[in-house]
Write an enzyme that holds these catalytic residues in place. Sequence first.
Site, PDB file in Angstrom:
ATOM      1  N   GLU A   1     -10.061  -3.146   8.176  1.00 37.45           N
ATOM      2  CA  GLU A   1      -9.981  -2.839   9.610  1.00 37.45           C
ATOM      3  C   GLU A   1     -11.077  -1.842   9.999  1.00 37.45           C
ATOM      4  OE1 GLU A   1      -5.910  -1.990  10.825  1.00 37.45           O
ATOM      5  OE2 GLU A   1      -5.311  -4.026  10.289  1.00 37.45           O
TER       6      GLU A   1
ATOM      7  N   TYR B   1      -0.760  -8.748  13.961  1.00 37.98           N
ATOM      8  CA  TYR B   1       0.624  -8.262  13.982  1.00 37.98           C
ATOM      9  C   TYR B   1       1.306  -8.748  15.248  1.00 37.98           C
ATOM     10  CZ  TYR B   1      -0.071  -5.329   9.912  1.00 37.98           C
ATOM     11  OH  TYR B   1      -0.292  -4.898   8.621  1.00 37.98           O
TER      12      TYR B   1
ATOM     13  N   GLN C   1       4.689  -5.785   5.046  1.00 30.20           N
ATOM     14  CA  GLN C   1       4.310  -5.645   3.656  1.00 30.20           C
ATOM     15  C   GLN C   1       5.499  -6.103   2.810  1.00 30.20           C
ATOM     16  OE1 GLN C   1       2.580  -1.765   2.808  1.00 30.20           O
ATOM     17  NE2 GLN C   1       1.269  -1.848   4.613  1.00 30.20           N
TER      18      GLN C   1
ATOM     19  N   GLU D   1      -3.216  -9.533   6.707  1.00 26.44           N
ATOM     20  CA  GLU D   1      -2.023  -8.781   7.115  1.00 26.44           C
ATOM     21  C   GLU D   1      -1.383  -9.500   8.286  1.00 26.44           C
ATOM     22  OE1 GLU D   1      -2.638  -4.540   7.818  1.00 26.44           O
ATOM     23  OE2 GLU D   1      -4.102  -4.453   6.193  1.00 26.44           O
TER      24      GLU D   1
ATOM     25  N   GLU E   1       0.864  -1.187   0.000  1.00 27.10           N
ATOM     26  CA  GLU E   1       0.000   0.000   0.000  1.00 27.10           C
ATOM     27  C   GLU E   1       0.895   1.230   0.000  1.00 27.10           C
ATOM     28  OE1 GLU E   1      -1.068  -0.012   4.733  1.00 27.10           O
ATOM     29  OE2 GLU E   1      -2.337   1.227   3.480  1.00 27.10           O
TER      30      GLU E   1
HETATM   31  O1  AHR Z   1       0.364  -2.561   7.370  1.00 27.35           O
HETATM   32  C1  AHR Z   1       0.251  -1.327   8.004  1.00 27.35           C
HETATM   33  C2  AHR Z   1      -1.146  -1.004   8.458  1.00 27.35           C
HETATM   34  O2  AHR Z   1      -1.519  -1.883   9.480  1.00 27.35           O
HETATM   35  C3  AHR Z   1      -2.261  -1.148   7.463  1.00 27.35           C
HETATM   36  O3  AHR Z   1      -2.426  -0.024   6.664  1.00 27.35           O
HETATM   37  C4  AHR Z   1      -3.470  -1.340   8.318  1.00 27.35           C
HETATM   38  O4  AHR Z   1      -4.469  -2.107   7.701  1.00 27.35           O
HETATM   39  C5  AHR Z   1      -2.911  -2.001   9.561  1.00 27.35           C
HETATM   40  O5  AHR Z   1      -3.353  -1.413  10.722  1.00 27.35           O
END
Ligand code: AHR
Length: 507
Positions: A174, A254, A369, A321, A25
């Site tokens: 999200e 994450y 990413q 993600e 992104e």
């Molecule tokens: O990957 C970074 C960000 O993390 C993304 O834009 C978002 O979807 C998430 O919170």
Amino acid sequence: MKKVVVHSDQDKGIINPDLHSHFIEFLGSCIYDGIWVGEESEIPNYGGLRKDVVDAMKELEPPVIRWPGGCYADTYHWKKGIGSRKERPVTYNENFGTFERDMNQFGTHEFMELCRMTGAKPWLNVNMMSGSVEEMREWMEYCNRGEETELSLRREANGSREAFLVEYWGIGNEVWGGGGTMTAEGYAAEYRKYATAVPTFSKPGEFGKSYMKRIACGPDGNKPRERVRWTEDFFRALSEYRMPAIEGYDLHFYNWNLNPLEESEVEFGEKEWSQVIRGSLELEEVIREQYDLLQKCLAEIPQGEDFFAGKEKKVDLIVGEWGNWHGASFKSRPALYQQCTMRDAVTTALTLDIFHHNCDKVKMACVAQSINVLNSLILTDGSKCIRTPNYDVFHMYKVHRGARALVVTEDCGDDVYVFCSEKDGVINVNLVNAAYSGYREVHLDLQMETVCIQAFKLKGDEPTACNTFDNPDRVRAGETEFPVGSGNSYNISLPAASVSVFRFRIR
Ligand code: AHR
């Protein structure tokens, strides 16, 4: 000596190649400088897409690439990114401290070209926060309509007579956070309209058939209580009266390394190493919990009153993600730029192996990413480009795509992690020594006659080792010595902080 027994007659299913997918992104320098430099740049490029990055991605053959976000999708208006690049409007990106202008040079056609060149299937995420149902529908028409319409002719005028036939469409990103701070019920109400408005792109005589896949926003995998509630509330709300179509459910997870907040990605000792390794392993529990919840919610959906009352029984769980998020990246310039050490490579391997082990539960996953942001596979700086150790893990693990995930019994304890698959008569064995220091010895029992045909190892000279622009190949996967043994029985010595793949042909 740890023991691993591989049961090649038992498997957990086929590993969907889409588990090795990517996410990009406009955030920090992922797109601009990372992927896109423009045709006039001195940096070698393919029509604006930087050559070194595209070539590196081509080798990885990303199964799917997700774009334009992420949070950027929540305010992205696709029409600003088509047509003559000289005439595109300039917008502004504040996400995660990016604080840069978006000249909209990398839009739909540039993204599709990246997918075409790398062989990836595109996943477009629609703007549900500041966009509209109509804007989504028009984007779908623009991309996928084969018949001549105003929008398909505009696509042709902009360079593509062929329809893009985009299959995967994310409906919101999200939405519980940056995508609108919605409640599960509020999102379900919005989702109904978006999902229902999706064109089928079917041909006459194909009533009821469509390749379009709606991917709904799943929960924040990092919130143990909220994520359970989100899934229960969303599906309860969605199944009231008539249920709209839904093909995928996108969970994000994450591995936060924020204790303390400024936690460095490159300077750490054994305590911080272990903290990050442990954190990455939590994803397995999240996947199992969410998969079970999903099945329970789907089973509770009441049967409709007639043939037309939709009842979806199958929804694919997706991890759209994932990756390590070290605290120091909040202060990075470009935004969320992180170096990737052997610690990140080990957690990348552990995470991909979690997906492999759970290939019956999770169908697609995108690393966050691909370039210059968080758990990157590639880093760039001006004309320089390096492949991180994470890149090598993705490369080494390609052998598992489309393979059978084998059942294994082991007593490896906390340091050694194993995953095995079989494809075309070859057994592929991943062995990760996640210890900060010290060799670990493993005895491998393959229970059948085999011969070792390949062995690869990824290891740094220390756990903090990483590739830099001055020393781009300090950590690189390479062929390694074959294990000691033959037939069905092998002994393997694994160095600390390493990822290995051994391949055995069945005789
Ligand atoms: O990957 C970074 C960000 O993390 C993304 O834009 C978002 O979807 C998430 O919170």
